[in-house]
Design an enzyme around this catalytic site. Structure first.
Site, PDB file in Angstrom:
ATOM      1  N   LYS A 122      70.559  35.061 -11.484  1.00 16.65           N
ATOM      2  CA  LYS A 122      69.708  33.946 -11.923  1.00 16.65           C
ATOM      3  C   LYS A 122      70.018  33.600 -13.379  1.00 16.65           C
ATOM      4  O   LYS A 122      70.454  34.455 -14.127  1.00 16.65           O
ATOM      5  CB  LYS A 122      68.229  34.359 -11.829  1.00 16.65           C
ATOM      6  N   ARG A 178      64.172  36.935   2.286  1.00 21.04           N
ATOM      7  CA  ARG A 178      64.227  36.759   3.746  1.00 21.04           C
ATOM      8  C   ARG A 178      64.956  37.902   4.425  1.00 21.04           C
ATOM      9  O   ARG A 178      64.713  38.205   5.584  1.00 21.04           O
ATOM     10  CB  ARG A 178      64.858  35.395   4.056  1.00 21.04           C
TER      11      ARG A 178
HETATM   12  N1  BES Z   1      62.011  35.250  -5.624  1.00 15.36           N
HETATM   13  C1  BES Z   1      62.757  34.050  -5.514  1.00 15.36           C
HETATM   14  C2  BES Z   1      61.868  32.833  -5.323  1.00 15.36           C
HETATM   15  C3  BES Z   1      61.069  32.407  -6.522  1.00 15.36           C
HETATM   16  C4  BES Z   1      61.560  31.468  -7.377  1.00 15.36           C
HETATM   17  C5  BES Z   1      59.804  32.906  -6.738  1.00 15.36           C
HETATM   18  C6  BES Z   1      60.802  31.058  -8.457  1.00 15.36           C
HETATM   19  C7  BES Z   1      59.050  32.514  -7.818  1.00 15.36           C
HETATM   20  C8  BES Z   1      59.546  31.578  -8.676  1.00 15.36           C
HETATM   21  C9  BES Z   1      63.691  34.132  -4.330  1.00 15.36           C
HETATM   22  O1  BES Z   1      64.193  35.382  -4.041  1.00 15.36           O
HETATM   23  C10 BES Z   1      64.851  33.251  -4.621  1.00 15.36           C
HETATM   24  O2  BES Z   1      65.569  33.539  -5.538  1.00 15.36           O
HETATM   25  N2  BES Z   1      65.008  32.210  -3.844  1.00 15.36           N
HETATM   26  C11 BES Z   1      66.080  31.283  -4.044  1.00 15.36           C
HETATM   27  C12 BES Z   1      66.664  30.939  -2.709  1.00 15.36           C
HETATM   28  C13 BES Z   1      67.955  30.181  -2.784  1.00 15.36           C
HETATM   29  C14 BES Z   1      69.047  31.045  -3.340  1.00 15.36           C
HETATM   30  C15 BES Z   1      68.315  29.714  -1.390  1.00 15.36           C
HETATM   31  C16 BES Z   1      65.527  30.042  -4.723  1.00 15.36           C
HETATM   32  O3  BES Z   1      64.398  29.633  -4.399  1.00 15.36           O
HETATM   33  O4  BES Z   1      66.194  29.535  -5.607  1.00 15.36           O
HETATM   34 MN    MN Z   2      65.940  35.794  -5.181  1.00 17.45          MN
END
Ligand code: BES
Ligand code: MN
Ligand code: ZN
Length: 505
Positions: free
Chosen positions: A275, A349
């Site tokens: 990230k 997921r």
């Molecule tokens: N934990 C994150 C989702 C999230 C994002 C929670 C912001 C709280 C605040 C999750 O694991 C994630 O990173 N999801 C990605 C999915 C994508 C790579 C398809 C996302 O939402 O960017």
């Molecule tokens: Mn994630």
């Protein structure tokens, strides 16, 4: 906090602060009239001048200077009487308690005159609003002047002894439920370095001892031997050992199980698909689903609900490293289905896939999973509601109703076949991302492949688990979202009679 309920007159009650409800467009009720009289009309003049308008959550402090037994008088706005609800009461109680605390009062007496809700609901809502509204996370402050300001007692002043009996019972329920929501907030607020998978397993174990729950903690070896390749894959890059936590509450005799599954990523760095730095600190909240299901099962036990509930927490960090899983890898899940990894940041997921397959072993009457799953959920719904998707209309209706009651609201998104096409893989059974379109939905599509034909609902709390904005009974920070919602769902739970075939197959 010591919370009591008894018949009493507000003007005669000794307290650091005494609160009285004021409704919009209405003559003052009995309690307020007596207070006004004791204060030689000061309250009436204030309202008449418009210096206090009884909008929901408005609070004014007056100093009776001996005219009342209390040191401070709080006028608390409740809005229109026709809009009176548990949510309004929670909101007003939180505002009143916060005002009393910042003024320096150490105890609060709340006059229930005019608050004509069911006494059980009233006692519960006042208690929840007060406790949740006063919440602060001070564990990591070495020195804090604010901590000395504390409300340590709440007296609920009732009209009659029979009202007091109901209010008292409601308050006990409220105390149980607020304590669990606060436990969830504390867990989410704690840094990832401290709230590790093993730390969470430890919390589950001590909860188990307190409430007579069966707690099992599966370690990396057991996870591998069972065949949870997805959880194992996500955990591969982390120095912290993963844990699969199983908590069982048996209060329902021979009834079928209700399974609660909570995403428990103790820190989500994104892994190899790292990230960006900005806001990454907040990814300690990625175990909010796990905290919510732990709180809910604790409540089921503490409230002696006539149900069998199992809570499942797949717990791990998501970290980059030499042994981390990679884009292009293919993981084999507990169900035998394979997933091609497109992005290691879509890890929630994956661990849920294994946990949902594990839930099916219980042949549950319902499966509810709750997860900080997608950033896309915030784009879709903002912070006003969690995303809800699922395969059973009865179950969805029950969660929607629980959301309305608790103020932890959910809003449905569709789970149509066209969306599920987006996660087809050329070389595995599915891939773990479906592109930018409908991100909440494609994530749920993946989950839907692991719940068999069991009634299932998925809640995406990515946007609601944390708030940057102070709200009356959810101060900024971790909200504990889902704990009260799932508890209410369990309290009202009735088996959905009709088994529905998933509508997207
Ligand atoms: N934990 C994150 C989702 C999230 C994002 C929670 C912001 C709280 C605040 C999750 O694991 C994630 O990173 N999801 C990605 C999915 C994508 C790579 C398809 C996302 O939402 O960017
Ligand atoms: Mn994630
Ligand atoms: Zn995540």
């Amino acid at each position: 906090m010591k919370i009591t309920a008894f018949p009493g007159k507000i003007e005669k009650t000794r307290a650091g602060a005494a609160a009285v409800a004021v409704f919009e467009g209405e003559k003052p009720g009995a309690g307020l009239s007596r207070v006004d009289k004791a204060m030689a009309g000061a309250v009436g003049r204030l309202i008449k001048r418009g210096d206090f308008t009884p909008k929901p959550g408005a609070v004014s402090i007056l100093y009776p200077d001996g005219a009342l037994a209390a040191e401070r008088l709080l006028l608390v706005g409740f809005g229109k009487r026709s809009d009176l609800s548990a949510e309004r009461v929670r909101l007003a109680a939180a505002k009143a308690a916060a005002a009393a605390r910042s003024a320096g009062a150490h105890d609060l007496a709340f006059d229930l005159d005019g608050l004509n809700l069911d006494p059980l609901d009233l006692g519960q809502a006042l208690t929840e609003g007060t406790l949740l509204g006063l919440y602060r996370f001070l564990r990591y402050k070495s020195e804090n002047g604010e901590a000395k300001k504390q409300i340590s007692a709440l007296a609920l002043l009732c009209d009659t002894a029979s009202q007091a009996a109901g209010v008292k019972r409601g308050a006990r329920t409220g105390e149980v439920i607020a304590a669990s929501a606060i436990m969830a907030r504390d867990m989410v607020s704690a840094p990832g370095a401290d709230m590790t998978p093993l730390a969470i397993a430890g919390i589950a174990r001590s909860m188990g001892r307190k409430h007579r729950l069966r707690v099992q903690v599966l370690d990396r070896r057991r996870i591998r031997n069972l065949g949870m390749g997805a959880l194992l894959g996500v955990a591969a890059g982390s120095a912290q050992p993963p844990a699969f936590v199983v908590v069982e509450y048996r209060g329902g005799g021979r009834k079928p199980w209700v399974a609660l599954v909570g995403k428990t990523i103790t820190f989500d760095s994104g892994g190899i698909s790292l990230k960006p730095g900005e806001g990454m600190d907040k990814m300690k909240d990625d175990m909010s689903g796990g905290a919510a299901v732990l709180g809910a099962i604790a409540n089921a036990a503490a409230l002696n609900l006539p149900l069998n509930v199992v809570a499942l927490l797949p717990a791990t960090e998501n970290m980059p490293g030499g042994s981390a899983y990679k884009p292009g890898d293919i993981l084999t899940t507990l169900s035998g289905k394979t997933i091609e990894i497109m992005n290691t940041d879509a890890e929630g997921r994956l661990i849920l896939a294994d946990a949902l397959a594990y839930a099916c072993r219980y042949k549950p009457a319902a499966i509810v999973d709750i997860a900080t799953l997608t950033g896309a959920c915030r784009i879709a719904l903002g912070q006003e509601a969690a995303g809800m998707l699922g395969t059973n209309d009865g179950l969805k209706a029950q969660l929607r109703a629980a959301g309305e009651k608790t103020g932890e609201r959910v809003w449905e998104l569709p789970l149509w076949e066209g969306y599920c096409d987006l996660i087809k893989s050329d070389i595995a059974d599915m891939k773990n991302t479906g592109g930018r379109d409908g991100g909440v939905i494609t994530a749920a599509c993946l989950l839907s492949k692991f719940v068999g034909n069991y009634p299932w609902v998925h809640l995406d709390i990515a946007a609601t688990a944390w708030t940057e904005k102070d709200r009356p009974y959810t101060p900024k920070g971790a909200t504990g979202f889902g704990c009260r919602l799932l508890t209410q769902f369990l309290r009202d739970y009735t088996a959905s009679t009709k088994q529905q075939i998933p509508n997207h197959k």
